[in-house]
Motif scaffolding. Structure first.
Motif, PDB file in Angstrom:
ATOM      1  N   ASN A 137       0.821  -1.217   0.000  1.00 52.48           N
ATOM      2  CA  ASN A 137       0.000   0.000   0.000  1.00 52.48           C
ATOM      3  C   ASN A 137       0.851   1.261   0.000  1.00 52.48           C
ATOM      4  O   ASN A 137       0.462   2.285  -0.576  1.00 52.48           O
ATOM      5  CB  ASN A 137      -0.917   0.025   1.232  1.00 52.48           C
ATOM      6  CG  ASN A 137      -2.355  -0.325   0.888  1.00 52.48           C
ATOM      7  OD1 ASN A 137      -2.875   0.070  -0.156  1.00 52.48           O
ATOM      8  ND2 ASN A 137      -3.006  -1.073   1.753  1.00 52.48           N
ATOM      9  N   SER A 138       1.998   1.177   0.666  1.00 59.47           N
ATOM     10  CA  SER A 138       2.851   2.365   0.789  1.00 59.47           C
ATOM     11  C   SER A 138       3.350   2.844  -0.575  1.00 59.47           C
ATOM     12  O   SER A 138       3.639   4.026  -0.756  1.00 59.47           O
ATOM     13  CB  SER A 138       4.045   2.072   1.710  1.00 59.47           C
ATOM     14  OG  SER A 138       4.981   1.203   1.081  1.00 59.47           O
ATOM     15  N   ASP A 167       0.604   5.229  -2.293  1.00 62.95           N
ATOM     16  CA  ASP A 167       0.197   6.462  -1.611  1.00 62.95           C
ATOM     17  C   ASP A 167       1.276   7.518  -1.842  1.00 62.95           C
ATOM     18  O   ASP A 167       2.255   7.598  -1.107  1.00 62.95           O
ATOM     19  CB  ASP A 167       0.009   6.200  -0.110  1.00 62.95           C
ATOM     20  CG  ASP A 167      -0.576   7.409   0.610  1.00 62.95           C
ATOM     21  OD1 ASP A 167      -0.713   8.474  -0.035  1.00 62.95           O
ATOM     22  OD2 ASP A 167      -0.886   7.306   1.806  1.00 62.95           O
ATOM     23  N   ASN A 212       0.877  10.897  -1.936  1.00 68.13           N
ATOM     24  CA  ASN A 212       0.700  12.195  -1.274  1.00 68.13           C
ATOM     25  C   ASN A 212       0.276  12.025   0.183  1.00 68.13           C
ATOM     26  O   ASN A 212      -0.796  12.487   0.589  1.00 68.13           O
ATOM     27  CB  ASN A 212      -0.350  13.035  -2.039  1.00 68.13           C
ATOM     28  CG  ASN A 212       0.109  13.356  -3.447  1.00 68.13           C
ATOM     29  OD1 ASN A 212       1.099  14.043  -3.637  1.00 68.13           O
ATOM     30  ND2 ASN A 212      -0.608  12.829  -4.439  1.00 68.13           N
ATOM     31  N   PRO A 213       1.111  11.363   0.975  1.00 68.53           N
ATOM     32  CA  PRO A 213       0.749  11.135   2.381  1.00 68.53           C
ATOM     33  C   PRO A 213       0.833  12.430   3.192  1.00 68.53           C
ATOM     34  O   PRO A 213       1.610  13.332   2.872  1.00 68.53           O
ATOM     35  CB  PRO A 213       1.811  10.136   2.851  1.00 68.53           C
ATOM     36  CG  PRO A 213       2.999  10.416   1.984  1.00 68.53           C
ATOM     37  CD  PRO A 213       2.438  10.815   0.653  1.00 68.53           C
ATOM     38  N   THR A 214       0.021  12.517   4.233  1.00 70.19           N
ATOM     39  CA  THR A 214       0.009  13.721   5.066  1.00 70.19           C
ATOM     40  C   THR A 214       1.090  13.669   6.147  1.00 70.19           C
ATOM     41  O   THR A 214       1.398  14.682   6.770  1.00 70.19           O
ATOM     42  CB  THR A 214      -1.364  13.888   5.745  1.00 70.19           C
ATOM     43  OG1 THR A 214      -1.695  12.665   6.431  1.00 70.19           O
ATOM     44  CG2 THR A 214      -2.447  14.177   4.706  1.00 70.19           C
ATOM     45  N   ALA A 270       1.320   8.159   7.896  1.00 73.70           N
ATOM     46  CA  ALA A 270       0.243   7.973   6.908  1.00 73.70           C
ATOM     47  C   ALA A 270       0.664   7.051   5.764  1.00 73.70           C
ATOM     48  O   ALA A 270      -0.166   6.353   5.177  1.00 73.70           O
ATOM     49  CB  ALA A 270      -0.185   9.332   6.348  1.00 73.70           C
ATOM     50  N   VAL A 271       1.975   7.023   5.461  1.00 76.02           N
ATOM     51  CA  VAL A 271       2.478   6.134   4.404  1.00 76.02           C
ATOM     52  C   VAL A 271       2.157   4.679   4.751  1.00 76.02           C
ATOM     53  O   VAL A 271       1.929   3.849   3.872  1.00 76.02           O
ATOM     54  CB  VAL A 271       4.006   6.313   4.232  1.00 76.02           C
ATOM     55  CG1 VAL A 271       4.563   5.321   3.215  1.00 76.02           C
ATOM     56  CG2 VAL A 271       4.327   7.736   3.797  1.00 76.02           C
ATOM     57  N   GLY A 297      -0.468   3.593   6.603  1.00 72.77           N
ATOM     58  CA  GLY A 297      -1.850   3.408   7.033  1.00 72.77           C
ATOM     59  C   GLY A 297      -2.201   4.101   8.334  1.00 72.77           C
ATOM     60  O   GLY A 297      -3.192   3.744   8.981  1.00 72.77           O
ATOM     61  N   ASN A 298      -1.391   5.083   8.745  1.00 73.44           N
ATOM     62  CA  ASN A 298      -1.683   5.890   9.934  1.00 73.44           C
ATOM     63  C   ASN A 298      -1.787   5.089  11.228  1.00 73.44           C
ATOM     64  O   ASN A 298      -2.549   5.446  12.127  1.00 73.44           O
ATOM     65  CB  ASN A 298      -2.975   6.702   9.735  1.00 73.44           C
ATOM     66  CG  ASN A 298      -2.682   8.155   9.442  1.00 73.44           C
ATOM     67  OD1 ASN A 298      -1.680   8.697   9.904  1.00 73.44           O
ATOM     68  ND2 ASN A 298      -3.534   8.787   8.663  1.00 73.44           N
ATOM     69  N   GLU A 321      -2.007   3.321  -9.590  1.00 72.93           N
ATOM     70  CA  GLU A 321      -3.156   3.931  -8.897  1.00 72.93           C
ATOM     71  C   GLU A 321      -4.427   3.778  -9.720  1.00 72.93           C
ATOM     72  O   GLU A 321      -5.500   3.496  -9.179  1.00 72.93           O
ATOM     73  CB  GLU A 321      -2.880   5.416  -8.625  1.00 72.93           C
ATOM     74  CG  GLU A 321      -1.890   5.654  -7.495  1.00 72.93           C
ATOM     75  CD  GLU A 321      -1.705   7.129  -7.207  1.00 72.93           C
ATOM     76  OE1 GLU A 321      -1.934   7.535  -6.062  1.00 72.93           O
ATOM     77  OE2 GLU A 321      -1.324   7.878  -8.136  1.00 72.93           O
ATOM     78  N   ARG A 377      10.490   2.405  -1.699  1.00 70.90           N
ATOM     79  CA  ARG A 377       9.591   3.485  -1.248  1.00 70.90           C
ATOM     80  C   ARG A 377       9.939   3.903   0.182  1.00 70.90           C
ATOM     81  O   ARG A 377      10.016   5.099   0.500  1.00 70.90           O
ATOM     82  CB  ARG A 377       8.131   3.006  -1.311  1.00 70.90           C
ATOM     83  CG  ARG A 377       7.120   3.940  -0.631  1.00 70.90           C
ATOM     84  CD  ARG A 377       6.960   5.210  -1.419  1.00 70.90           C
ATOM     85  NE  ARG A 377       6.034   6.144  -0.805  1.00 70.90           N
ATOM     86  CZ  ARG A 377       6.412   7.263  -0.201  1.00 70.90           C
ATOM     87  NH1 ARG A 377       7.694   7.572  -0.095  1.00 70.90           N
ATOM     88  NH2 ARG A 377       5.516   8.091   0.294  1.00 70.90           N
TER      89      ARG A 377
END
Length: 214
Positions: free
Chosen positions: A41-42, A45, A47-49, A53-54, A56-57, A117, A176
């Motif tokens: 998943n990382s 993603d 544009n992580p906040t 968040a990269v 899954g927070n 994506e 990543r």
């Protein structure tokens, strides 16, 4: 300004998580599915906040990587499984440095991840289609940067095409995490001179994960 060792440790755990997943896939043909999902998943993603968040927070998603990181930091052995993990991790860091210095490769990687994506709209992350696309991205964009990572394991397992795709997709996730590690201030000197600081951060995260799961 001081280093943010929380973010650095998170990103480093992401690299070790990928390395350990690759090791288990190569030897056994399978690995913890939740940890694999977090790592894959990382990649998509972009544009992580935040650093967390990269992944899954949730620090729990990096438990496998944090445990691996802590075990390696507490063990100076240069033989066996730990040495294999270290080799994968250092190789990922080396490839990331070559990637960061190659604008053409960075642009191609960004385009390929945008395609991934779009494919996620139609396919699950762990589908053969997405795994193959991620594996192809690693082979086409990352591998030519060299030197190639020599994955060792069971010959019978490594001949399985699906396992090969999972390993390459997981190596892409490792890249990543290595990009992220450098972005938050990570550097190889920390592995030599800040081991205690990294170990303390990893222990604190793991203790919080354990408390939250009780």
């Amino acid at each position: 300004m001081g280093k943010n060792y929380y973010d650095i440790t998170l990103a480093l755990a992401g690299i070790w998580q990928s390395a350990h997943l690759v090791q288990q896939l190569a030897h056994q043909g399978h690995c913890p599915p939740d940890a694999l999902k977090t790592s894959l998943n990382s990649v998509v993603d972009m544009n992580p906040t935040s650093t967390l968040a990269v992944f899954g927070n949730d620090e729990t998603h990096l438990r496998f990587g944090l445990e691996t990181l802590l075990a390696v930091l507490n063990n100076n052995s240069h033989h066996g499984a730990g040495a294999e993990l270290t080799r994968y991790t250092l190789s990922l860091m080396m490839l990331e440095r070559k990637l960061s210095a190659n604008k053409k490769a960075l642009n191609e990687l960004a385009q390929r991840i945008s395609q991934l994506e779009r494919q996620l709209i139609h396919y699950d992350l762990d589908s053969d289609t997405l795994l193959s696309a991620m594996a192809a991205t690693y082979v086409d964009v990352i591998s030519p940067l060299g030197p190639r990572i020599q994955v060792t394991g069971s010959p019978a397992v490594l001949q399985n095409a699906q396992v090969q795709s999972k390993i390459r997709a997981t190596l892409l996730a490792g890249i990543r995490a290595a990009v992220l590690w450098r972005q938050v201030g990570g550097g190889r000197l920390q592995l030599m001179f800040s081991r205690n600081r990294l170990a303390t951060e990893a222990k604190q995260m793991l203790s919080l994960i354990t408390e939250s799961s009780l």
